[in-house]
Design an enzyme around this catalytic site. Structure first.
Site, PDB file in Angstrom:
ATOM      1  N   ARG A  65       0.836  -1.214   0.000  1.00  0.00           N
ATOM      2  CA  ARG A  65       0.000   0.000   0.000  1.00  0.00           C
ATOM      3  C   ARG A  65       0.866   1.257   0.000  1.00  0.00           C
ATOM      4  O   ARG A  65       0.433   2.330  -0.388  1.00  0.00           O
ATOM      5  CB  ARG A  65      -0.987  -0.001   1.175  1.00  0.00           C
ATOM      6  CG  ARG A  65      -1.886   1.222   1.215  1.00  0.00           C
ATOM      7  CD  ARG A  65      -3.173   1.001   2.024  1.00  0.00           C
ATOM      8  NE  ARG A  65      -2.934   0.336   3.291  1.00  0.00           N
ATOM      9  CZ  ARG A  65      -2.387   0.906   4.375  1.00  0.00           C
ATOM     10  NH1 ARG A  65      -2.011   2.163   4.343  1.00  0.00           N
ATOM     11  NH2 ARG A  65      -2.197   0.202   5.482  1.00  0.00           N
ATOM     12  N   TYR A 118     -17.005  15.901 -16.651  1.00  0.00           N
ATOM     13  CA  TYR A 118     -17.420  14.500 -16.617  1.00  0.00           C
ATOM     14  C   TYR A 118     -18.527  14.336 -15.562  1.00  0.00           C
ATOM     15  O   TYR A 118     -18.417  14.890 -14.462  1.00  0.00           O
ATOM     16  CB  TYR A 118     -16.203  13.641 -16.276  1.00  0.00           C
ATOM     17  CG  TYR A 118     -16.537  12.204 -16.022  1.00  0.00           C
ATOM     18  CD1 TYR A 118     -16.954  11.385 -17.067  1.00  0.00           C
ATOM     19  CD2 TYR A 118     -16.463  11.665 -14.746  1.00  0.00           C
ATOM     20  CE1 TYR A 118     -17.277  10.063 -16.834  1.00  0.00           C
ATOM     21  CE2 TYR A 118     -16.776  10.328 -14.516  1.00  0.00           C
ATOM     22  CZ  TYR A 118     -17.181   9.536 -15.561  1.00  0.00           C
ATOM     23  OH  TYR A 118     -17.505   8.235 -15.336  1.00  0.00           O
ATOM     24  N   ASP A 183      -8.670  17.985 -15.966  1.00  0.00           N
ATOM     25  CA  ASP A 183      -8.921  16.601 -16.368  1.00  0.00           C
ATOM     26  C   ASP A 183      -8.525  16.487 -17.842  1.00  0.00           C
ATOM     27  O   ASP A 183      -9.164  17.090 -18.706  1.00  0.00           O
ATOM     28  CB  ASP A 183     -10.403  16.262 -16.141  1.00  0.00           C
ATOM     29  CG  ASP A 183     -10.721  14.791 -16.400  1.00  0.00           C
ATOM     30  OD1 ASP A 183     -10.061  14.178 -17.273  1.00  0.00           O
ATOM     31  OD2 ASP A 183     -11.645  14.265 -15.753  1.00  0.00           O
ATOM     32  N   LYS A 208      -9.540   5.119 -19.896  1.00  0.00           N
ATOM     33  CA  LYS A 208      -9.916   5.565 -21.233  1.00  0.00           C
ATOM     34  C   LYS A 208      -8.715   5.424 -22.176  1.00  0.00           C
ATOM     35  O   LYS A 208      -8.179   4.342 -22.302  1.00  0.00           O
ATOM     36  CB  LYS A 208     -10.471   6.983 -21.148  1.00  0.00           C
ATOM     37  CG  LYS A 208     -11.489   7.176 -20.017  1.00  0.00           C
ATOM     38  CD  LYS A 208     -12.756   6.347 -20.178  1.00  0.00           C
ATOM     39  CE  LYS A 208     -13.602   6.299 -18.914  1.00  0.00           C
ATOM     40  NZ  LYS A 208     -13.958   7.584 -18.338  1.00  0.00           N
TER      41      LYS A 208
HETATM   42  C1  LIG Z   1     -14.272   8.055 -17.038  1.00  0.00           C
HETATM   43  C2  LIG Z   1     -13.866   9.418 -16.649  1.00  0.00           C
HETATM   44  C3  LIG Z   1     -13.561   9.739 -15.320  1.00  0.00           C
HETATM   45  C4  LIG Z   1     -13.705   8.736 -14.194  1.00  0.00           C
HETATM   46  O1  LIG Z   1     -12.801   7.696 -14.317  1.00  0.00           O
HETATM   47  P1  LIG Z   1     -13.059   6.158 -13.832  1.00  0.00           P
HETATM   48  O2  LIG Z   1     -11.803   5.500 -14.243  1.00  0.00           O
HETATM   49  O3  LIG Z   1     -14.285   5.680 -14.526  1.00  0.00           O
HETATM   50  O4  LIG Z   1     -13.244   6.224 -12.363  1.00  0.00           O
HETATM   51  C5  LIG Z   1     -13.125  11.022 -15.046  1.00  0.00           C
HETATM   52  N1  LIG Z   1     -13.013  11.950 -16.014  1.00  0.00           N
HETATM   53  C6  LIG Z   1     -13.316  11.679 -17.301  1.00  0.00           C
HETATM   54  C7  LIG Z   1     -13.168  12.733 -18.332  1.00  0.00           C
HETATM   55  C8  LIG Z   1     -13.739  10.411 -17.658  1.00  0.00           C
HETATM   56  O5  LIG Z   1     -14.058  10.151 -18.933  1.00  0.00           O
END
Ligand SMILES: *Cc1c(COP(=O)(O)O)cnc(C)c1O
Length: 404
Positions: A65, A118, A183, A208
Site C-alpha cells: 500500500r 465529466y 482533467d 480511457k
Molecule cells: C471516465 C472518466 C472519469 C472517471 O474515471 P473512472 O476511471 O471511470 O473512475 C473522469 N473523467 C473523465 C473525463 C472520464 O471520462
C-alpha cells in the site's frame, strides 16, 4: 509540432523503462508482493516514514500500500509524458479525483468548478460528500468566485461531452495561487499538456485512452514533486492503489498511445467531415467548430481535435436512440478512448447524475449522442453511421405515419 510529436512517440515507447537495462530485462517486471523482508530495521523505519509522507520511492519497499515498483515505473512514464516531476496512480479515475479532493479538504473547504465536466466528477462535487462547497462558474468568472477558503479550481478541456475548450492559461491566471486541476482524459498528453499552460495538477481516467483497450480501470494524477507527495500521502492513508498487473498493462498500452490517438483522431476528422455535410444531423460538436467557445485554442493549446465527436440527429431523442440500436460495427456503450468505436447518450448515462437544468444549459439533452472513435477503417465507420441514420429516420417516419 512535428518535432514534439516525434519526441512523444519515443517517450511512449521508452518512458519508465530506463532502469530495465541494468536489471537485464526488456519489459517491466511485475512485482506482486504485498510485503517485503526487512533487511535492515533502521532502513525500514526510514523507508516507512518517507513513503508515508508521499515519497515516490525509498530504500526498502516495506508494504504494497506504500509502494510497488511496477506501479512506480508506470507513474514515472506518465509523469514524463505530461512534463511533470511525478505522477500518482489509483485504482480508478474517481479514486484519483477523490484523493485530490481529500488533500484539498485538509486545509480548505471550497472548490470552483467549470461546467460541463465529466458526470461523475460533477456528481461527487455536487453531493458535498467530502464536505466541500462548490461554486459552478463559466471560465470567465473564475477570478470572482475565489475566496480565502478556495483550495482548488477544476476544469476539463475539451469539455465532456460538448467538446468546447477552456483556456488553461487564462483560468490558471484567474485562479492566482489556488491550484488548477485539469482533467486531461479526453485530450491525452499526446494532444495537450496542461502543466505547460499553468495547471498545477493533471488528472486522467487511465481507463480511457491511456489504457485504450477497455480492460483496465485506473486513474492517475501528474504534478510537480511537492503536489504529487500531497496526493500520494492520501493514497497511502486510504489505500485506493493500482494493482501491479493493471500497471503492467497500462505501461504496455502507453507504447502505442501516440499511434492510437493519431489514428483515432484522423477517423474522427473524417466522420466530422461527413456529418458537417449531412442534412440528417441537427447539431455537431467537435473542438474548433462553431459550438466551441475558444476555437482559437485548437493548434495552440490542443494539438488536434481528438477522438470524440458529439452530435444530435434531426428528429430528436427517439431517432437518437434508434440510431444507437441500429449500428452494427459501433457498440452502444459508455467509456471512451478505446481502439473500437463506442456511442452513448450522455443525458441517459454518463451525465445522468448532473443537475438537469445544467445539462440543458450546455446542450446535453436526450437527442445528443457522444461517439468515441476508434482505430478501425474510416470507411467502415462511415458506412455503419450512414446506414444507422437511414434506419433510424425511416423508423421515425414510420412511427409518425402510424401516429397520424
Ligand atoms: C471516465 C472518466 C472519469 C472517471 O474515471 P473512472 O476511471 O471511470 O473512475 C473522469 N473523467 C473523465 C473525463 C472520464 O471520462
Amino acid at each position: 509540432m512535428d518535432d514534439l510529436r516525434a519526441g512523444l512517440g519515443t517517450l511512449c515507447a521508452h518512458a519508465g523503462r530506463e532502469h530495465l537495462r541494468v536489471q537485464g530485462a526488456h519489459v517491466p517486471l511485475i512485482d506482486l508482493a504485498t510485503t517485503y523482508p526487512v533487511l535492515d530495521p533502521d532502513a525500514a523505519e526510514r523507508a516507512y516514514d518517507d513513503l508515508a509522507a508521499g515519497a515516490p520511492g525509498a530504500e526498502e519497499g516495506v508494504y504494497a500500500r506504500l509502494h510497488n515498483p511496477t506501479v512506480a515505473g508506470y507513474e514515472s512514464a506518465v509523469a514524463r509524458l505530461e512534463g511533470a516531476d511525478d505522477a500518482v496512480a489509483f485504482s480508478s479515475g474517481m479514486a484519483a479525483l477523490t484523493a485530490v479532493l481529500l488533500a484539498v479538504r485538509r486545509t480548505h473547504s471550497h472548490v470552483v468548478g467549470i461546467r460541463p465536466l465529466y458526470g461523475g466528477t460533477d456528481h461527487v462535487l455536487s453531493q458535498g460528500l467530502l464536505g466541500l462547497d462548490v461554486s459552478w462558474v463559466a471560465q470567465s468568472e473564475v477570478a470572482d468566485a475565489i475566496t480565502p477558503e478556495t483550495g482548488l479550481v477544476i476544469c476539463e478541456t475539451p469539455q465532456n461531452p460538448t467538446l468546447g475548450q477552456v483556456d488553461i492559461a487564462a483560468v490558471a491566471a484567474a485562479a492566482r495561487d489556488v491550484p488548477l486541476l485539469v482533467d486531461n482524459t479526453l485530450a491525452t498528453p499526446i494532444l495537450q499538456q496542461p502543466l505547460r499552460h499553468g495547471a498545477a495538477l493533471v488528472l486522467h481516467s487511465a481507463t480511457k485512452a491511456l489504457g485504450g483497450h477497455g480492460d483496465v480501470l485506473a486513474g492517475i494524477v501528474a504534478a510537480r514533486a511537492d503536489r504529487a507527495r500531497w496526493v500520494r500521502q492520501i493514497r497511502v492513508l486510504t489505500g485506493a492503489v493500482l494493482h501491479p498487473m493493471a500497471a503492467y498493462l497500462l505501461h504496455r498500452s502507453l507504447q502505442t498511445l501516440e499511434l492510437r490517438v493519431i489514428k483515432a483522431q484522423q477517423n474522427a476528422e473524417t466522420i466530422v467531415g461527413m456529418l458537417l455535410e449531412d442534412e440528417r444531423i441537427e447539431r455537431l460538436y467537435y473542438p474548433g467548430l462553431g459550438n466551441d467557445p475558444r476555437p482559437e485554442l485548437l493548434g495552440a493549446q490542443l494539438a488536434g481535435g481528438g477522438a470524440l465527436v458529439s452530435f444530435a440527429p434531426r428528429g430528436g431523442a427517439a431517432v437518437a436512440r434508434r440510431l444507437m440500436q441500429s449500428l452494427r460495427l459501433i457498440t452502444p456503450a459508455v467509456s471512451l478512448g478505446g481502439v473500437d468505436t463506442l456511442i452513448q447518450q450522455p443525458a441517459a448515462l454518463t451525465h445522468r447524475c448532473v443537475d438537469e437544468a445544467a445539462r440543458e444549459e450546455h446542450g446535453v439533452d436526450a437527442s445528443l449522442l457522444r461517439l468515441s472513435v476508434g482505430v478501425e477503417c474510416a470507411t467502415d465507420l462511415l458506412a455503419d453511421l450512414d446506414r444507422g441514420l437511414d434506419a433510424a429516420l425511416e423508423y421515425a417516419g414510420r412511427t409518425a405515419l402510424t401516429a397520424a
